[in-house]
Design an enzyme around this catalytic site. Structure first.
Site, mmCIF file in Angstrom:
data_model
loop_
_atom_site.group_PDB
_atom_site.id
_atom_site.type_symbol
_atom_site.label_atom_id
_atom_site.label_comp_id
_atom_site.label_asym_id
_atom_site.label_seq_id
_atom_site.Cartn_x
_atom_site.Cartn_y
_atom_site.Cartn_z
ATOM 1 N N GLY A 137 0.819 -1.215 0.000
ATOM 2 C CA GLY A 137 0.000 0.000 0.000
ATOM 3 C C GLY A 137 0.847 1.256 0.000
ATOM 4 N N ALA A 138 1.948 1.234 -0.769
ATOM 5 C CA ALA A 138 2.944 2.303 -0.691
ATOM 6 C C ALA A 138 2.669 3.475 -1.621
ATOM 7 C CB ALA A 138 4.327 1.724 -0.995
ATOM 8 N N ASN A 139 1.503 3.499 -2.260
ATOM 9 C CA ASN A 139 1.231 4.597 -3.189
ATOM 10 C C ASN A 139 0.584 5.802 -2.525
ATOM 11 O OD1 ASN A 139 -1.065 2.497 -3.391
ATOM 12 N ND2 ASN A 139 -2.058 4.414 -3.986
ATOM 13 N N GLY B 162 -0.871 7.642 1.617
ATOM 14 C CA GLY B 162 -1.045 7.567 3.057
ATOM 15 C C GLY B 162 0.204 7.157 3.815
ATOM 16 N N GLY C 154 1.613 4.317 3.984
ATOM 17 C CA GLY C 154 2.510 3.473 3.200
ATOM 18 C C GLY C 154 3.478 4.290 2.369
ATOM 19 N N SER D 230 -4.876 -1.205 14.245
ATOM 20 C CA SER D 230 -5.683 0.004 14.395
ATOM 21 C C SER D 230 -6.264 0.027 15.791
ATOM 22 C CB SER D 230 -6.822 0.004 13.358
ATOM 23 O OG SER D 230 -7.809 0.978 13.658
ATOM 24 N N TYR E 292 -14.446 -4.308 9.970
ATOM 25 C CA TYR E 292 -13.127 -3.673 9.977
ATOM 26 C C TYR E 292 -12.408 -3.962 11.292
ATOM 27 C CZ TYR E 292 -9.541 -0.028 9.816
ATOM 28 O OH TYR E 292 -8.343 0.648 9.849
#
Length: 302
Positions: free
Chosen positions: A16-18, A20, A22, A146, A171
């Site tokens: 998820g590095a694209n 936020g 990440g 979280s 979630y």
């Protein structure tokens, strides 16, 4: 922001590095000299993130590879590619996730979207990458949980939320599962004497697109991010700190949970966070791990 220790010569995968936390994590690690693999579902967005990282740190060693955690075949392809590189992997940062879609969606493999993307995908990825992680003398797996894990419950009778779907409760289950993953991996590492540290982190309330992206699924118009004006929110630069500390902090310890130190654990500098009561049972973690092995068809190399 606290200085990241020199990471020259170390290889790190960030999911998820694209965007936020990440992207911020990848940016900071690349700036510290790491060779960073940006593992992303949409490679065009990953390319944009890589370009911005190189703009901030000319000469940064970053590469983009496709990884869809909602598709176990994609997880296997990604892991096979990392293994085929025939070089040690020093750190795996399990960061990517989806939050509270308003209606129930399924992954490619038929799992409830959040349980599949937030937990089963990272679980499979971790197991598949353990052989290359264990080639590093100082390997680490840092998993993002979280504060939503606190009220979470593992519904073994309906893990996939086929009955009475509730986006926020689903979630919470997925993020509790992430924390249990990190804690059980730590216990397993100690038991078999691996040179591997497993840690966990949470970002408090950090302003990213996570708050709106999940709630926009299935809607004609994107949902607006809520509560951005609350006093207890923080920017992504601060929100990524616990994950960075869990991933490369020199004083981090296995089996520990890191998060913000401010009011309600929502903001502030990184500190050792209390493991919520919902995650303290080793038997619960062991049972969930066994179920996840069966669901994903992946197991650690022991």
């Amino acid at each position: 922001m606290p200085k990241i220790p020199d990471q020259t010569g170390r290889r790190i995968v960030v999911t998820g590095a694209n965007s936020g936390t990440g992207k911020e994590t990848a940016l900071r690690l690349a700036g510290a000299g790491a060779s960073v693999v940006l593992a992303v579902r949409t490679t065009a967005k990953g390319d944009d993130a890589a370009a911005s990282i190189r703009a901030a740190h000319p000469g940064a060693d970053v590469e983009v590879r496709e990884l869809d955690l909602a598709d176990l075949a994609s997880v296997r392809r990604f892991a096979a590619g990392i293994v085929a590189d025939d070089r040690p992997l020093d750190v795996l940062v399990n960061n990517a996730g989806v939050m509270a879609p308003p209606t129930r969606f399924e992954t490619v493999d038929g799992f409830e979207l959040q349980f599949g993307t937030n937990f089963l995908g990272p679980f499979a990825l971790t197991n598949l990458l353990l052989p290359v992680l264990l080639r590093s003398p100082d390997a680490r797996v840092a998993t993002m949980s979280s504060i939503a894990a606190v009220p979470g419950r593992i519904r073994f009778d309906d893990l996939q939320w086929e009955h009475g779907y509730n986006g926020w409760r689903a979630y919470s289950q997925s993020k509790l599962a992430d924390l249990l993953l990190a804690l059980h991996l730590h216990r397993l590492s100690v038991e078999v004497d691996w040179s591997l540290m497993s840690t966990a982190a949470h970002p408090g309330y950090t302003r990213t697109n996570l708050q709106s992206a999940g709630r926009s699924l299935g809607r004609a118009k994107p949902a607006k991010a809520s509560n951005r004006a609350l006093p207890f929110t923080q920017a992504v630069e601060q929100g990524a700190e616990p994950l960075l500390y869990a991933a490369v902090g020199p004083n981090a310890v296995g089996g520990a949970y890191y998060g913000p130190s401010g009011p309600f654990g929502l903001t502030g500098p990184t500190t050792l966070a209390s493991i919520p009561r919902s995650a303290r049972s080793a038997d619960l973690a062991r049972s969930l791990w066994a179920v996840a092995e069966d669901l994903t068809g992946t197991r650690p190399p022991v």
